[in-house]
Design a protein around this motif. Structure first.
Motif, short mmCIF file in Angstrom:
data_model
loop_
_atom_site.label_atom_id
_atom_site.label_comp_id
_atom_site.label_asym_id
_atom_site.label_seq_id
_atom_site.Cartn_x
_atom_site.Cartn_y
_atom_site.Cartn_z
N ARG A 63 0.84 -1.20 0.00
CA ARG A 63 0.00 0.00 0.00
C ARG A 63 0.87 1.26 0.00
NH1 ARG A 63 -1.53 3.61 3.65
NH2 ARG A 63 -3.48 4.70 3.30
N LEU A 64 1.92 1.24 0.84
CA LEU A 64 2.81 2.40 0.89
C LEU A 64 3.54 2.61 -0.43
CD1 LEU A 64 4.27 1.97 4.49
CD2 LEU A 64 2.53 3.59 3.72
N GLN A 65 3.93 1.51 -1.08
CA GLN A 65 4.61 1.65 -2.37
C GLN A 65 3.68 2.25 -3.42
OE1 GLN A 65 7.93 1.12 -2.96
NE2 GLN A 65 7.41 2.19 -4.84
N LYS A 66 2.41 1.84 -3.40
CA LYS A 66 1.44 2.41 -4.34
C LYS A 66 1.28 3.91 -4.09
CE LYS A 66 -1.28 -1.78 -4.95
NZ LYS A 66 -2.55 -2.46 -4.66
N ILE A 70 2.12 7.01 -6.61
CA ILE A 70 1.11 8.01 -6.99
C ILE A 70 1.61 9.42 -6.71
CG2 ILE A 70 -1.18 8.90 -6.39
CD1 ILE A 70 -2.01 5.98 -5.86
N TYR A 71 2.23 9.63 -5.55
CA TYR A 71 2.61 10.98 -5.13
C TYR A 71 4.10 11.26 -5.26
CZ TYR A 71 -2.08 10.99 -3.21
OH TYR A 71 -3.43 10.92 -3.07
N GLN A 72 4.79 10.53 -6.12
CA GLN A 72 6.23 10.68 -6.28
C GLN A 72 6.62 12.10 -6.68
OE1 GLN A 72 8.77 8.54 -5.67
NE2 GLN A 72 10.16 10.17 -6.20
N SER A 73 5.89 12.69 -7.61
CA SER A 73 6.26 14.02 -8.09
C SER A 73 6.06 15.08 -7.01
CB SER A 73 5.46 14.37 -9.34
OG SER A 73 4.08 14.40 -9.01
N GLU A 74 5.03 14.92 -6.18
CA GLU A 74 4.75 15.92 -5.14
C GLU A 74 5.66 15.76 -3.93
OE1 GLU A 74 0.65 15.23 -4.43
OE2 GLU A 74 0.15 15.61 -6.51
#
Length: 128
Positions: A63-66, A70-74
């Motif tokens: 779940r944390l990896q997902k 999702i929020y990698q850019s932010e």
């Protein structure tokens, strides 16, 4: 003489019955309090169990990896290198000027909070 003795025995029996009733009433009252506290304890234990299960669900690596994907850019997260982990002694001390700036900015923040706290909002707890 028999009459006086009978009156004394009746008085002693009434006193004993009164004391017995009071003790029984107090014991029942205490038992009700104990049962109420036991229900509260059981509720808190159930809540703790539920929160532990919720924590386990929220901290699953998949779940944390997902979420990271999702929020990698932010978040701009990067993997940790082994040389990034240091001991407490290796962390440099903060200059005294920075601490004074933090204190003065916290004083300004507190002053602004006090100004906004004076506004009456009509909440349920006021006026009672």
């Amino acid at each position: 003489m028999l009459r006086t003795f009978d009156i004394i025995l009746i008085t002693v029996m009434l006193a004993a019955a009164t004391v017995t009733y009071k003790i029984k009433y107090d014991a029942g009252k205490r038992m009700a309090e104990i049962a109420k506290l036991q229900r509260k304890i059981d509720f808190e234990k159930d809540t703790i169990t539920l929160l532990k299960a919720d924590w386990s669900l929220l901290t699953q690596p998949n779940r944390l990896q997902k979420l990271v994907d999702i929020y990698q850019s932010e978040l701009d997260l990067k993997p940790i290198d082994a040389n990034q982990i240091v001991s407490i002694d290796e962390i440099p001390e903060r200059p005294a000027d920075d601490i004074e700036n933090i204190i003065s900015s916290s004083d300004e923040l507190l002053a602004s909070i006090k100004k906004t706290d004076q506004i009456k909002t009509g909440s349920v707890g006021q006026g009672r």
